[in-house]
Every structure is written in structure tokens, then in C-alpha cells.
Scaffold this motif. Sequence first.
Motif, PDB file in Angstrom:
ATOM      1  N   TYR B  65       1.016  -1.107   0.103  1.00  0.00           N
ATOM      2  CA  TYR B  65      -0.048   0.139   0.077  1.00  0.00           C
ATOM      3  C   TYR B  65       0.787   1.138   0.009  1.00  0.00           C
ATOM      4  N   THR B  66       2.079   1.184   0.849  1.00  0.00           N
ATOM      5  CA  THR B  66       2.952   2.277   0.913  1.00  0.00           C
ATOM      6  C   THR B  66       3.548   2.572  -0.623  1.00  0.00           C
ATOM      7  N   PHE B  67       3.775   1.503  -1.306  1.00  0.00           N
ATOM      8  CA  PHE B  67       4.411   1.756  -2.732  1.00  0.00           C
ATOM      9  C   PHE B  67       3.246   2.252  -3.472  1.00  0.00           C
ATOM     10  N   VAL B  68       1.885   2.148  -3.216  1.00  0.00           N
ATOM     11  CA  VAL B  68       1.024   2.373  -4.311  1.00  0.00           C
ATOM     12  C   VAL B  68       0.453   3.847  -3.759  1.00  0.00           C
ATOM     13  N   ALA B  69       0.240   4.069  -2.654  1.00  0.00           N
ATOM     14  CA  ALA B  69      -0.299   5.308  -2.133  1.00  0.00           C
ATOM     15  C   ALA B  69       0.677   6.441  -1.776  1.00  0.00           C
ATOM     16  N   VAL B  70       1.833   6.258  -1.362  1.00  0.00           N
ATOM     17  CA  VAL B  70       2.579   7.435  -1.082  1.00  0.00           C
ATOM     18  C   VAL B  70       2.912   8.062  -2.676  1.00  0.00           C
ATOM     19  N   PRO B  71       3.178   7.305  -3.715  1.00  0.00           N
ATOM     20  CA  PRO B  71       3.416   8.238  -4.883  1.00  0.00           C
ATOM     21  C   PRO B  71       1.970   8.826  -5.419  1.00  0.00           C
ATOM     22  N   ALA B  72       0.862   8.299  -4.956  1.00  0.00           N
ATOM     23  CA  ALA B  72      -0.366   8.610  -5.419  1.00  0.00           C
ATOM     24  C   ALA B  72      -0.599   9.932  -4.613  1.00  0.00           C
ATOM     25  N   LEU B  73       0.110  10.022  -3.461  1.00  0.00           N
ATOM     26  CA  LEU B  73      -0.139  11.353  -2.618  1.00  0.00           C
ATOM     27  C   LEU B  73       0.735  12.432  -3.389  1.00  0.00           C
ATOM     28  N   LEU B  74       1.752  12.196  -3.726  1.00  0.00           N
ATOM     29  CA  LEU B  74       2.567  13.098  -4.340  1.00  0.00           C
ATOM     30  C   LEU B  74       1.913  13.723  -5.755  1.00  0.00           C
ATOM     31  N   GLY B  76      -1.167  13.654  -6.231  1.00  0.00           N
ATOM     32  CA  GLY B  76      -2.242  14.443  -6.031  1.00  0.00           C
ATOM     33  C   GLY B  76      -1.792  15.782  -5.175  1.00  0.00           C
ATOM     34  N   ALA B  77      -1.003  15.681  -4.451  1.00  0.00           N
ATOM     35  CA  ALA B  77      -0.768  16.785  -3.544  1.00  0.00           C
ATOM     36  C   ALA B  77       0.432  17.417  -3.406  1.00  0.00           C
ATOM     37  N   GLY B  78       1.304  16.702  -3.846  1.00  0.00           N
ATOM     38  CA  GLY B  78       2.736  17.107  -3.794  1.00  0.00           C
ATOM     39  C   GLY B  78       3.586  16.849  -2.589  1.00  0.00           C
ATOM     40  N   ALA B  79       4.390  18.059  -2.510  1.00  0.00           N
ATOM     41  CA  ALA B  79       5.339  17.890  -1.221  1.00  0.00           C
ATOM     42  C   ALA B  79       4.894  17.176   0.150  1.00  0.00           C
ATOM     43  N   MET B  80       3.499  17.318   0.303  1.00  0.00           N
ATOM     44  CA  MET B  80       2.874  16.722   1.591  1.00  0.00           C
ATOM     45  C   MET B  80       3.147  15.102   1.632  1.00  0.00           C
ATOM     46  N   GLY B  81       3.201  14.567   0.507  1.00  0.00           N
ATOM     47  CA  GLY B  81       3.194  13.134   0.451  1.00  0.00           C
ATOM     48  C   GLY B  81       4.532  12.638   0.741  1.00  0.00           C
ATOM     49  N   PHE B  82       5.672  13.598   0.650  1.00  0.00           N
ATOM     50  CA  PHE B  82       7.125  13.102   1.003  1.00  0.00           C
ATOM     51  C   PHE B  82       7.189  13.183   2.534  1.00  0.00           C
ATOM     52  N   PHE B  83       6.132  13.117   3.349  1.00  0.00           N
ATOM     53  CA  PHE B  83       6.386  12.943   4.741  1.00  0.00           C
ATOM     54  C   PHE B  83       6.799  11.650   5.177  1.00  0.00           C
ATOM     55  N   ALA B  84       6.593  10.817   4.149  1.00  0.00           N
ATOM     56  CA  ALA B  84       6.911   9.102   4.376  1.00  0.00           C
ATOM     57  C   ALA B  84       8.438   9.097   4.559  1.00  0.00           C
ATOM     58  N   VAL B  85       9.085  10.056   3.994  1.00  0.00           N
ATOM     59  CA  VAL B  85      10.710   9.793   4.183  1.00  0.00           C
ATOM     60  C   VAL B  85      11.271  10.341   5.574  1.00  0.00           C
ATOM     61  N   PRO B  86      10.868  11.639   5.986  1.00  0.00           N
ATOM     62  CA  PRO B  86      11.411  11.845   7.425  1.00  0.00           C
ATOM     63  C   PRO B  86      10.594  10.880   8.541  1.00  0.00           C
ATOM     64  N   GLY B 239       1.602  21.796  -4.369  1.00  0.00           N
ATOM     65  CA  GLY B 239       2.823  22.300  -4.598  1.00  0.00           C
ATOM     66  C   GLY B 239       3.856  21.406  -4.555  1.00  0.00           C
ATOM     67  N   THR B 240       5.126  21.476  -5.046  1.00  0.00           N
ATOM     68  CA  THR B 240       6.233  20.806  -4.885  1.00  0.00           C
ATOM     69  C   THR B 240       7.164  21.245  -3.702  1.00  0.00           C
ATOM     70  N   LEU B 241       6.625  22.399  -3.000  1.00  0.00           N
ATOM     71  CA  LEU B 241       7.229  22.464  -1.608  1.00  0.00           C
ATOM     72  C   LEU B 241       6.147  22.689  -0.533  1.00  0.00           C
ATOM     73  N   LEU B 242       6.626  22.814   0.632  1.00  0.00           N
ATOM     74  CA  LEU B 242       5.480  22.970   1.601  1.00  0.00           C
ATOM     75  C   LEU B 242       5.216  24.448   1.560  1.00  0.00           C
ATOM     76  N   ASN B 246       0.588  23.854   5.681  1.00  0.00           N
ATOM     77  CA  ASN B 246       0.579  22.614   5.910  1.00  0.00           C
ATOM     78  C   ASN B 246       1.911  22.106   6.229  1.00  0.00           C
ATOM     79  N   GLN B 247       2.893  22.818   6.625  1.00  0.00           N
ATOM     80  CA  GLN B 247       4.101  22.382   7.180  1.00  0.00           C
ATOM     81  C   GLN B 247       4.138  21.870   8.596  1.00  0.00           C
ATOM     82  N   TRP B 248       3.105  22.311   9.279  1.00  0.00           N
ATOM     83  CA  TRP B 248       3.162  21.636  10.772  1.00  0.00           C
ATOM     84  C   TRP B 248       2.374  20.498  10.479  1.00  0.00           C
ATOM     85  N   GLN B 249       1.505  20.373   9.661  1.00  0.00           N
ATOM     86  CA  GLN B 249       0.931  19.004   9.473  1.00  0.00           C
ATOM     87  C   GLN B 249       1.990  17.966   8.785  1.00  0.00           C
ATOM     88  N   TYR B 250       2.904  18.510   8.118  1.00  0.00           N
ATOM     89  CA  TYR B 250       3.960  17.752   7.471  1.00  0.00           C
ATOM     90  C   TYR B 250       4.980  16.952   8.712  1.00  0.00           C
TER      91      TYR B 250
END
Lengths: 76, 544
Positions: B65-74, B76-86, B239-242, B246-250
Motif C-alpha cells: 500500500y505504501t508503494f502505491v499510496a505514497v506516490p499517489a499522494l505526491l 495528487g498533493a505534492g510535497a506533503m506526500g514526501f512526509f513518508a521519508v522523514p 505544490g512541490t514545496l510545503l 501545511n508544514q506543521w501537518q508535515y
Amino acid sequence: MTSPQNEPAPPRSRDDRSPLYWLLLIPVVVPLLVPLFNANDPKLFGLPRFYWLQLAFIIIGVGTTTFVYQMTKRRG
Amino acid sequence: MWRNHLTEIVIFTILFLAVSALGFVAARWRRPETLEHLDEWGLGGRSFGGWITWFLLGGDLYTAYTFVAVPALLFGAGAMGFFAVPYTIIIYPMAFLVLVRLWSVSHRHGFVTPADFVRARFGSPTLALVVAITGIVATMPYIALQLVGIEAVLKTMGMTGDSMLARHAPIIIAFAILAGYTYQSGLRAPALIAFVKDILIYIVIAVAVLYIPYKLGGWDKIFGAADAKFAKTPSPTDGTLLNAANQWQYVTLAFGSALALFLYPHSVTAVLASRSRGVIKRNMSALPAYSFLLGLIALLGYMAIAAGIQPMAGATAGTVDSNTVVPLLFEKMFPDWFAGIAFAAVGIGALVPAAIMSIAAANLFTRNIYKEYLRPGATPEQEAKVSKVTSLLVKVGALAFILFLDPQFSIDLQLIGGVVILQTLPAVALGLYTRWFHRGALITGWIAGMAAGFWMLYVTPNAATRHQHFGGSAFALSHLGFDTKVTVYTGFLAVGVNLVVTVLATLVLRAMKTPDGVDATVADDYHVDEGDPRVKDLPEPVTA
């Protein structure tokens, strides 16, 4: 209980404390500091800073945990 | 139509059947005297070394699901989806210290589940029941989500139909096979399959992140296309940046998710299956290698934008299934045979965590409900039997989620699951360090945290799916009367409420001299390593 003869002495100090463990705060705190990485420049291989720098934080994570593990493992 | 995807389907099927065979053979792997013991079936004999644990935990935490959903998040929404890395960086230094304590105390006392620990630590079967039910409830939709991952792949291969049966037949068969080998081999099955899964995933991703950007004209083009897409949308938070909103959400989502991940029963199961403290610590140092993989996978979402991928239609009219983005990208960019391998990697990637999760949920039921309340004198053999049957029921339940409910509902439930499992943090994670909390206060705090969490989820709408409630985990602080657009992760706030209430209630209960439970563990239990005798192996204490 059979006691293994040719192994090193059983774990001595049971207490698993070390000041080195505070180092583990670094990889917990640094990836959460948004102003560090929330920018486009400088780019690396076409990747904005936001992306390559966060990927680079993985190295900090691996480095710190590995260092702490190696330095503390003798103490049991 | 599926006929256009014949090569992919054939390769997918061959690989799927091959790992299924492996799953059944796993019962003989590192063969114990008997599998009819919960330590053997449910924890693989508590004997896994560094490599097996690495693959097992990797397969467990980085799900299909991670492999499918995390890219799907990027996508759709951009930078927010990258939260998976930190999120997957900060988890390991924390787990490095906490999980070895859980391993030691579980090794000493023979605990199989986190609820076992809570029961002994706080002397409260009720609190243990709360923790067990929380774990089961949070895990069920997580298993269902693995099916969402497989379905995204099947859909892309054209394996869809009009009737419910035609649409779901492949997934029912896949799950029946999975149930079969989990029943037979227990935790050994996903441990063995995880090797294959990881090798496939590594190959696919290595090819994908080199080949696809090359075909698309480089990373500059990819990010240019993503920027252009987000500039056109009316939403201010993509967007491709926070941005300020949404940065506190991140930050809170990354931190809260990290806290939640190792509270999940399936993570605990994989950790307790390892042989020693050193194995866990080494793994916590090495597992971030997967995070690197995950970061690269996440970027597939932007590649999909640059490649002009349009997600397939969702289950309800007018919605899109963004989870199909990555499979569609593979389909478009790769030759058929390699797309088949990529799809198999995702499909098999779903089986490993699904198996571990169902085992973990079954262990919770067996240890903390069946043995606690239904049959106190159950032998380890009976426990293993009950767990095996329960693992089947858990899978049927997860399947029912997919068959009878909108898949979007599973995704919403999974979101809730993260908030829910976080409420066990004071009892399980902090309990490993301190016995200060009162058992009654922990229950009170849990209730408060759950109530706060559900309220925050309830008032959060989702524009994309047009749901009025339970629309996401980004709680807008404006609900609390603040004049701001800032959003924060619901689970983070909910567990904060939980902690405050737990502390206050502890003070009140202590002041009222309400009797507290007895701690069955001692300080030394939290440091023992392999070779240390278990409590049951220790001689009876001599009483005068």
C-alpha cells in the motif's frame, strides 16, 4: 543450565545506559526542521533541495544509529 | 480488456504461484520440533537473525500500500506526500532504544503481544483488553489496504468485470492461498517470502528511477511538469514545496506516524521474532535503506504527472482511483514483461504484511481475549490452534471490507487506525520506561484520546472524495477557534490529550489512594539478552 565455556564472560553490567544515546536525538530532530529543506535551490541532479536533502538525512540516520550501536554494544 | 495484458498476467501469475509454493514450504524451513506452539507458529521460534529480521521488518513496515499510496499522494498533493521519508528516518533512532526494552521483557516473561506486556506491567487484564482490541481494530483496515494495493494492480491489468464476483474473483483466490500458507507455516511464511518480495522490489525500483526519468527527459522536466500541474489547481495547499498552512501537518504527521508504526501489533510481532537485542539494534541502523527506496518510489508520483498519466475511475461515479497511478505508469513506460514483474512485486509486497498482520491480530485475540477470558488454562498448543483459526477469520474480515465497502472507506479506516493505535502509546511505549501511570488513569486517558481523535476526524471533510466527515488526518486548527489555516496531524493532538488526561487522572487516583495493580516485571527484565533464562525456566523462588 549448561554454561558455555569458550564464550566471553556473560553480560556484566545489565544497565543499558549511555550518554551516547543522546546522539540519537540528532536524526529525530533534524528531519523535522522544515526551514532546513523547504526550498528549491540548490538543486542536485535536477532534484530540488526539498527532495535531495531529505534523502540525505537518511545517511545521518544510518550513520548515527550505527555509530551509537558500535560504541555501546560491548556494554551489553 | 485483460486480453491486451496477457504477457503481464502470465508473468504475474507465475511469480505469484512461485511465492505461494514458498509459503507452504516455509513450514519446513528452520524446522522446529513442533509448529503447534504459539512461539513457533506466531513468532517463528523467536530465533530470527539479522538478515531474516531485516527482510521481515522491511516487508512488514514498507507495505504494498505504501508503494502505491505514497506516490499517489505526491501525484495528487505534492510535497506533503514526501512526509513518508522523514517519518521513516526518525522512527529508527526512537525504536532503537524502546524496542530492545520490549524485546528483553518479552523474552524474560514469554510475552507474545504488546497487550501481554501491559497486563504484567500494570497488573490490569482490563487495560490489556483495551490495548488488544485497539490493536485488532487498527490492524483490520490495514490488512484490507493491502488488498487495495493488489486490486490497483489487477485493475491496471484489465482484470475487472461488471459483476461483483468477476471483479473480485482474482483477489479472493489470492487471499485464499495466502490464508492457506499462513495457517500452515505461521510467521515463517512471510519471513521466507519477504526475501523474494524485496529482491523484486529492488530490481523494479532501480530500473524505474533510472529508466523512467531518462525516458521523460530528466528530473528538471519531471519537476517542471509537477509545478505546472499544481499551479493550475485551485487548491492552495498543493505544490512541490510545503507552505505555511501545511508544514506543521508535515512535521506532526511524520512524527506521529513514527510513534504509531511501532505500536502496531504486526511491528511488535516481527521484533519479538528476532533472536537478540543486537539483532534489533543492527536492524534499526540498517532499515533506513528501505527509506531511501521509499523516497525514490514516492517520486514516481511526479513521474506519473510528467508522463501524463490519468488515474482510472474510482468505485463511485465521478471519483478517481489515484492508487492506480503507479501501476499505470509502469504499464505505460515498461515493456509488457517487465511491467508484469513490477506488478508481481507490488502484489507479493502486499502478501508479506497481510500475513504478518493477520498473525499479529490472531495472537492478540488468542493471548488477551481467548486465554484471558474464555479459557484461562489453555496450553501453548491450544493457543497455536486458536491463533491459526483466528488468522483465517481476520483475513475473511479484511476481504469483506473490500468486497462490500467502497475501497475509499478502507483508506479512511486506515487513517483512523493510525490515530487509534497511537492511543496505546502511554501504556505500551511509556510503560516500558515508567510505572508511574495508574492503570485506571491509562484507561481514562485512552478514552479521552479516542474521543478527541474521533471528533477531530469527524469534523474534517475531504474535497476530493466529497466526504463530509472522516476526510483526512489534517485537522484544521480553525475548528478550535484559531484564526489560521494551519493544519496539524489529528493523531498527534489526540495522543496529547490522552497524555494530559493520563497524568491528571494518575494524580487524582493516587490522591484518592485507589488501589493500583502489581508490577510483575523488575528493572532487570528490561536489559536481559539472549542466553538469559526465561521466567518459566527459572527455579521457583524459595519462600521462607
